[in-house]
Design an enzyme around this catalytic site. Sequence first.
Site, PDB file in Angstrom:
ATOM      1  N   LYS A 194       0.874  -1.176   0.000  1.00  0.00           N
ATOM      2  CA  LYS A 194       0.000   0.000   0.000  1.00  0.00           C
ATOM      3  C   LYS A 194       0.914   1.230   0.000  1.00  0.00           C
ATOM      4  O   LYS A 194       1.477   1.592   1.026  1.00  0.00           O
ATOM      5  CB  LYS A 194      -0.907  -0.024   1.239  1.00  0.00           C
ATOM      6  CG  LYS A 194      -2.077   0.971   1.167  1.00  0.00           C
ATOM      7  CD  LYS A 194      -1.623   2.369   1.506  1.00  0.00           C
ATOM      8  CE  LYS A 194      -2.752   3.387   1.326  1.00  0.00           C
ATOM      9  NZ  LYS A 194      -2.229   4.775   1.537  1.00  0.00           N
ATOM     10  N   GLY A 247       6.472   5.373   8.593  1.00  0.00           N
ATOM     11  CA  GLY A 247       5.669   6.587   8.629  1.00  0.00           C
ATOM     12  C   GLY A 247       5.643   7.188  10.024  1.00  0.00           C
ATOM     13  O   GLY A 247       6.533   6.938  10.847  1.00  0.00           O
ATOM     14  N   GLY A 252       1.496   4.742  13.201  1.00  0.00           N
ATOM     15  CA  GLY A 252       2.053   3.479  13.665  1.00  0.00           C
ATOM     16  C   GLY A 252       1.355   2.954  14.901  1.00  0.00           C
ATOM     17  O   GLY A 252       1.136   1.737  15.043  1.00  0.00           O
ATOM     18  N   GLU A 269       8.965   1.370  11.406  1.00  0.00           N
ATOM     19  CA  GLU A 269       9.998   2.402  11.394  1.00  0.00           C
ATOM     20  C   GLU A 269       9.262   3.723  11.429  1.00  0.00           C
ATOM     21  O   GLU A 269       8.653   4.142  10.443  1.00  0.00           O
ATOM     22  CB  GLU A 269      10.873   2.262  10.147  1.00  0.00           C
ATOM     23  CG  GLU A 269      12.179   3.038  10.244  1.00  0.00           C
ATOM     24  CD  GLU A 269      12.082   4.405   9.618  1.00  0.00           C
ATOM     25  OE1 GLU A 269      11.917   5.381  10.392  1.00  0.00           O
ATOM     26  OE2 GLU A 269      12.156   4.509   8.391  1.00  0.00           O
ATOM     27  N   CYS A 303      13.453  10.848   8.535  1.00  0.00           N
ATOM     28  CA  CYS A 303      13.358  10.636   9.985  1.00  0.00           C
ATOM     29  C   CYS A 303      14.717  10.494  10.652  1.00  0.00           C
ATOM     30  O   CYS A 303      14.831  10.640  11.863  1.00  0.00           O
ATOM     31  CB  CYS A 303      12.503   9.402  10.274  1.00  0.00           C
ATOM     32  SG  CYS A 303      13.063   7.939   9.391  1.00  0.00           S
ATOM     33  N   GLU A 403       8.588  16.136  15.956  1.00  0.00           N
ATOM     34  CA  GLU A 403       9.158  15.929  14.626  1.00  0.00           C
ATOM     35  C   GLU A 403       8.505  16.889  13.636  1.00  0.00           C
ATOM     36  O   GLU A 403       7.289  16.887  13.469  1.00  0.00           O
ATOM     37  CB  GLU A 403       8.951  14.485  14.167  1.00  0.00           C
ATOM     38  CG  GLU A 403       9.612  14.181  12.833  1.00  0.00           C
ATOM     39  CD  GLU A 403       9.433  12.743  12.396  1.00  0.00           C
ATOM     40  OE1 GLU A 403      10.391  12.173  11.846  1.00  0.00           O
ATOM     41  OE2 GLU A 403       8.340  12.185  12.593  1.00  0.00           O
TER      42      GLU A 403
END
Length: 509
Positions: A194, A247, A252, A269, A303, A403
């Site tokens: 996806k 993502g 997550g 991740e 990231c 972030e």
Amino acid sequence: MSGGGAGSAGPAGGAQRLFVGGEWVEPDGGHYEVIDPATEGVVGLAPEASRAQVWQAAAAAREAFGTWSRTSPQERAAVLDRTADLLQRDFAAHTELARAETGATTATARGMQVAVAVSRFRRYARGALEPVETGIPPQINEAGPLGRAAALGAVAVRRPVGVVTCVTSYNNPWANPAGKVAPALAMGNTVLVKPAPQDPLSVYRLAAALEEAGAPPGVVNVVSGASVAVGEAAVDSPDVDMVSFTGSTAIGQRIGEVCGRGMKRQLMELGGKGAAIVFEDADLDAAAAGIGTTFSFYSGQICTAPTRVLVQREVYEPLLERLVRYAGHLKVGDPRDRDTVVGPLISAAHRERVESYVELGRKEGARVVVGGGRPGPGLDKGFYVAPALLANCTPEMRVVREEIFGPVVVVVPFDGTGGTAGSAGSAEDAAVALADDSDYGLIDYVWSADTARAFRVAARLRAGGVGVNTIGRNMEAPFGGFKQSGVGRDCGSYALHAYSETQAVVWAG
């Protein structure tokens, strides 16, 4: 568009179809536009799958699993190797599509996206041939309720997990899917991919290469959509055994909740807020160059970037000067131009998010030393933000803790003597306390001329990776995060372990 021409949707391409069970099928939800972040023009039309189609794709992967999981490692390796050959054959076209979908500079699209995808398929073609068995010393059992006395041998064998849903990130629609699909297939799994909604067309090109390379129907399936429902269906399908996701931490966490209910395996991740610790004896030019890549590499949409600079007060101003100078040499512009270093962000919505953080930093008391606004004339189209450097930051500021995922670096000074770790007022203690005061723990960095100190500090950091006087990565080293930066490890042989279950086989000698 004919079923065999699925890979042709790219810049100025037509309407892409879904790839389900070895067939290119029309999406139930129609199509949506994929936008070039540099020009705001339409790259192509991506398919919007229905929830039913996603489950059909998972069911196709389930049906294909039995046969594919029993193929020889050599057969799987051959498919992966041929895929790499085909990606290399169409390298230029893939590079152009990657640049158009992501806004990456041509050099980045070529060297860090498509080239990395090729190398990952090569790597896991070899990985398919790695031993999966580990011998265990025999155990002598005396006679008892479990049987007669015997010498029991044992072996631990890694087996494929089953059907793996791969939910990929928008910042690299070539390397990220390749890093999931290739090791999963190498271990004998089948996959449902996806892609991120912003740039899914590259992933369909990848599927077309796998099809041409001889991957049997159902082994690889790709479904896309801008709707949240598409991603949810790819996770909650009863045919899915594992979810591999790259993502945000927020998404997550939602995926983890669904996986927990079904006891599905996870490889996550997630977000990062990498701390770059710079001690007073560091090579400041090297540190500034390493930290400065945050401004340019993927326009900060990565990231692993060292976005949170923790610098010993004695060298605070000299490092700041170097970072300002570094940012000043970066040309922001059309990613197709050879001298462009910083391209656009992925979308208008993300540009607004990054700009809002820069403004938030001002309100919190940070000083915007350079950048943060939109570039001047000539870039009225495209989602550009000039690289921003925020000084006078303190640990409690949101710009320091959250972030941002853009070309923004925040700088926080720390004090402390040069004493050894654990001594009163140690600079090491102060640096580690600041670095670990975070919800994240993906990759941190340490710059110091004292190698022993750098490794001592690295051992104390709660992060999945630590770069010592470098931002470089060894791609055979395990990759993943502590805390809210993820679950599990991949890269190198660690990815082969991540996409497998361990089975014990015991026998009486």
